[in-house]
Scaffold this motif. Structure first.
Motif, PDB file in Angstrom:
ATOM      1  N   GLY A 169      53.402  11.076  13.145  1.00 25.28           N
ATOM      2  CA  GLY A 169      52.782  10.736  11.871  1.00 25.28           C
ATOM      3  C   GLY A 169      51.806   9.586  11.938  1.00 25.28           C
ATOM      4  O   GLY A 169      51.403   9.056  10.890  1.00 25.28           O
ATOM      5  N   LEU A 170      51.385   9.185  13.158  1.00 25.02           N
ATOM      6  CA  LEU A 170      50.461   8.059  13.281  1.00 25.02           C
ATOM      7  C   LEU A 170      49.033   8.483  12.932  1.00 25.02           C
ATOM      8  O   LEU A 170      48.619   9.604  13.217  1.00 25.02           O
ATOM      9  N   SER A 171      48.279   7.593  12.344  1.00 25.28           N
ATOM     10  CA  SER A 171      46.863   7.825  12.074  1.00 25.28           C
ATOM     11  C   SER A 171      46.062   7.606  13.347  1.00 25.28           C
ATOM     12  O   SER A 171      46.570   7.075  14.351  1.00 25.28           O
ATOM     13  N   ASN A 172      44.779   7.972  13.327  1.00 26.62           N
ATOM     14  CA  ASN A 172      43.927   7.748  14.489  1.00 26.62           C
ATOM     15  C   ASN A 172      43.860   6.264  14.844  1.00 26.62           C
ATOM     16  O   ASN A 172      43.891   5.890  16.026  1.00 26.62           O
ATOM     17  N   ALA A 173      43.753   5.419  13.827  1.00 25.40           N
ATOM     18  CA  ALA A 173      43.679   3.980  14.084  1.00 25.40           C
ATOM     19  C   ALA A 173      44.963   3.473  14.733  1.00 25.40           C
ATOM     20  O   ALA A 173      44.926   2.667  15.678  1.00 25.40           O
ATOM     21  N   GLU A 174      46.099   3.928  14.245  1.00 19.13           N
ATOM     22  CA  GLU A 174      47.378   3.494  14.813  1.00 19.13           C
ATOM     23  C   GLU A 174      47.550   4.000  16.246  1.00 19.13           C
ATOM     24  O   GLU A 174      48.048   3.266  17.114  1.00 19.13           O
ATOM     25  N   ILE A 175      47.131   5.237  16.503  1.00 19.02           N
ATOM     26  CA  ILE A 175      47.208   5.770  17.873  1.00 19.02           C
ATOM     27  C   ILE A 175      46.307   4.962  18.794  1.00 19.02           C
ATOM     28  O   ILE A 175      46.682   4.634  19.926  1.00 19.02           O
ATOM     29  N   GLY A 176      45.125   4.631  18.307  1.00 16.64           N
ATOM     30  CA  GLY A 176      44.196   3.842  19.110  1.00 16.64           C
ATOM     31  C   GLY A 176      44.772   2.500  19.511  1.00 16.64           C
ATOM     32  O   GLY A 176      44.660   2.077  20.664  1.00 16.64           O
ATOM     33  N   ARG A 177      45.414   1.830  18.558  1.00 16.04           N
ATOM     34  CA  ARG A 177      46.024   0.532  18.872  1.00 16.04           C
ATOM     35  C   ARG A 177      47.164   0.696  19.867  1.00 16.04           C
ATOM     36  O   ARG A 177      47.317  -0.109  20.786  1.00 16.04           O
ATOM     37  N   GLU A 178      47.950   1.735  19.693  1.00 11.14           N
ATOM     38  CA  GLU A 178      49.100   1.938  20.572  1.00 11.14           C
ATOM     39  C   GLU A 178      48.686   2.292  21.984  1.00 11.14           C
ATOM     40  O   GLU A 178      49.309   1.862  22.963  1.00 11.14           O
ATOM     41  N   LEU A 179      47.612   3.091  22.127  1.00 11.41           N
ATOM     42  CA  LEU A 179      47.188   3.577  23.441  1.00 11.41           C
ATOM     43  C   LEU A 179      45.945   2.867  23.983  1.00 11.41           C
ATOM     44  O   LEU A 179      45.398   3.275  25.005  1.00 11.41           O
ATOM     45  N   SER A 180      45.533   1.814  23.297  1.00  9.93           N
ATOM     46  CA  SER A 180      44.345   1.038  23.711  1.00  9.93           C
ATOM     47  C   SER A 180      43.112   1.936  23.833  1.00  9.93           C
ATOM     48  O   SER A 180      42.394   1.926  24.840  1.00  9.93           O
ATOM     49  N   GLU A 183      39.082   4.383  18.015  1.00  6.42           N
ATOM     50  CA  GLU A 183      39.428   5.417  17.046  1.00  6.42           C
ATOM     51  C   GLU A 183      38.611   6.686  17.288  1.00  6.42           C
ATOM     52  O   GLU A 183      39.113   7.803  17.126  1.00  6.42           O
ATOM     53  N   ALA A 184      37.359   6.521  17.699  1.00  9.50           N
ATOM     54  CA  ALA A 184      36.498   7.679  17.981  1.00  9.50           C
ATOM     55  C   ALA A 184      37.047   8.489  19.154  1.00  9.50           C
ATOM     56  O   ALA A 184      37.012   9.727  19.147  1.00  9.50           O
ATOM     57  N   THR A 185      37.566   7.793  20.179  1.00  7.71           N
ATOM     58  CA  THR A 185      38.132   8.490  21.337  1.00  7.71           C
ATOM     59  C   THR A 185      39.381   9.263  20.938  1.00  7.71           C
ATOM     60  O   THR A 185      39.584  10.405  21.362  1.00  7.71           O
ATOM     61  N   VAL A 186      40.214   8.646  20.106  1.00  7.21           N
ATOM     62  CA  VAL A 186      41.419   9.337  19.626  1.00  7.21           C
ATOM     63  C   VAL A 186      41.021  10.581  18.855  1.00  7.21           C
ATOM     64  O   VAL A 186      41.583  11.673  19.072  1.00  7.21           O
ATOM     65  N   LYS A 187      40.049  10.452  17.968  1.00 10.70           N
ATOM     66  CA  LYS A 187      39.607  11.595  17.169  1.00 10.70           C
ATOM     67  C   LYS A 187      39.108  12.723  18.059  1.00 10.70           C
ATOM     68  O   LYS A 187      39.380  13.893  17.806  1.00 10.70           O
ATOM     69  N   SER A 188      38.408  12.356  19.130  1.00 10.52           N
ATOM     70  CA  SER A 188      37.909  13.357  20.075  1.00 10.52           C
ATOM     71  C   SER A 188      39.054  14.073  20.776  1.00 10.52           C
ATOM     72  O   SER A 188      39.049  15.303  20.926  1.00 10.52           O
ATOM     73  N   HIS A 189      40.056  13.312  21.214  1.00  8.46           N
ATOM     74  CA  HIS A 189      41.225  13.918  21.866  1.00  8.46           C
ATOM     75  C   HIS A 189      41.960  14.861  20.908  1.00  8.46           C
ATOM     76  O   HIS A 189      42.376  15.956  21.303  1.00  8.46           O
ATOM     77  N   VAL A 190      42.112  14.429  19.656  1.00  9.45           N
ATOM     78  CA  VAL A 190      42.802  15.260  18.673  1.00  9.45           C
ATOM     79  C   VAL A 190      42.032  16.556  18.445  1.00  9.45           C
ATOM     80  O   VAL A 190      42.618  17.650  18.424  1.00  9.45           O
ATOM     81  N   SER A 191      40.721  16.450  18.298  1.00  3.96           N
ATOM     82  CA  SER A 191      39.899  17.643  18.054  1.00  3.96           C
ATOM     83  C   SER A 191      39.995  18.624  19.213  1.00  3.96           C
ATOM     84  O   SER A 191      40.139  19.839  19.010  1.00  3.96           O
TER      85      SER A 191
END
Length: 215
Positions: A169-180, A183-191
């Motif tokens: 249930g983490l947002s992109n911003a929260e995932i980004g902080r957790e995985l360093s 946010e754009a990189t997280v969004k790309s991975h999710v897509s």
């Protein structure tokens, strides 16, 4: 401006939601519909970013409409409107491609915030609600778990880690902080992960991860 279509068979509900959303300043209600058939036609004609779609309506109901809208080219984000928390229609709606659900008695500020959230590409469910939905409605057997494992195996290690975080249930911003990550990189991975898995939204990814069980 975020373009919203409101679909409900009750005039007062549609009017109330329109009033709430248009007071937000960054949201415009581009149309209303009274049933599923009108909803599909309005989506094609008006091209909203977000559809607030009542589950129970005469004629074509919200579940059928959500499924049909999801098959359109570049479909909008669909949020189901429901009267009862975790009623029996919620999980089928998520399976049909909806990105979440909204109770009709949700406070006005939260309704506008929910629209902004889904328009930005996030799931509209908090971690606790995501866990409750998945735990309540998904039944995982050995065959289902193996199929889910096999589908998730096609992801890269990084995509897999990101999808596991999405399932929490983490947002992109929260995932980004957790995985360093940015946010754009997280969004790309999710897509990329959703495309590989043939899924339309983050909640479906969370359900798939739950189906698989521990990796």
């Amino acid at each position: 401006m975020i373009r919203v279509l409101v679909v409900d068979d009750e005039f007062l509900v549609r009017t109330g939601i329109r009033t709430i959303l248009e007071a937000a300043g960054d949201i415009v209600v581009v149309g209303e519909a009274r049933n599923g058939d009108e909803a599909v036609g309005a989506v094609i004609r008006l091209r909203p970013h977000v559809v607030l779609l009542d589950v129970r309506m005469p004629g074509k109901d919200g579940l059928s409409a959500a499924s049909e809208i999801g098959r359109l080219p570049d479909p909008p984000k669909v949020v189901m409107l429901t009267t009862f928390d975790l009623d029996e229609y919620v999980h089928p709606a998520l399976r049909a491609g909806a990105v979440g659900f909204l109770l009709k008695d949700t406070p006005p500020l939260e309704i506008a915030a929910a629209v902004r959230t889904v328009a930005a590409g996030e799931a509209m469910l908090s971690p606790s609600v995501t866990r409750r939905l998945i735990g309540t409605f998904v039944e995982r057997g050995p065959d289902r778990a193996k199929l889910a494992h096999d589908r998730l195996a096609q992801l890269t290690d990084r995509e897999g880690v990101v999808v596991q975080a999405v399932a929490r249930g983490l947002s992109n911003a929260e995932i980004g902080r957790e995985l360093s990550m940015s946010e754009a990189t997280v969004k790309s991975h999710v897509s990329r992960a959703l495309a590989k898995l043939g899924l339309s939204n983050r909640v479906q990814a969370a359900i798939l991860v739950h189906d698989a069980g521990p990796l």
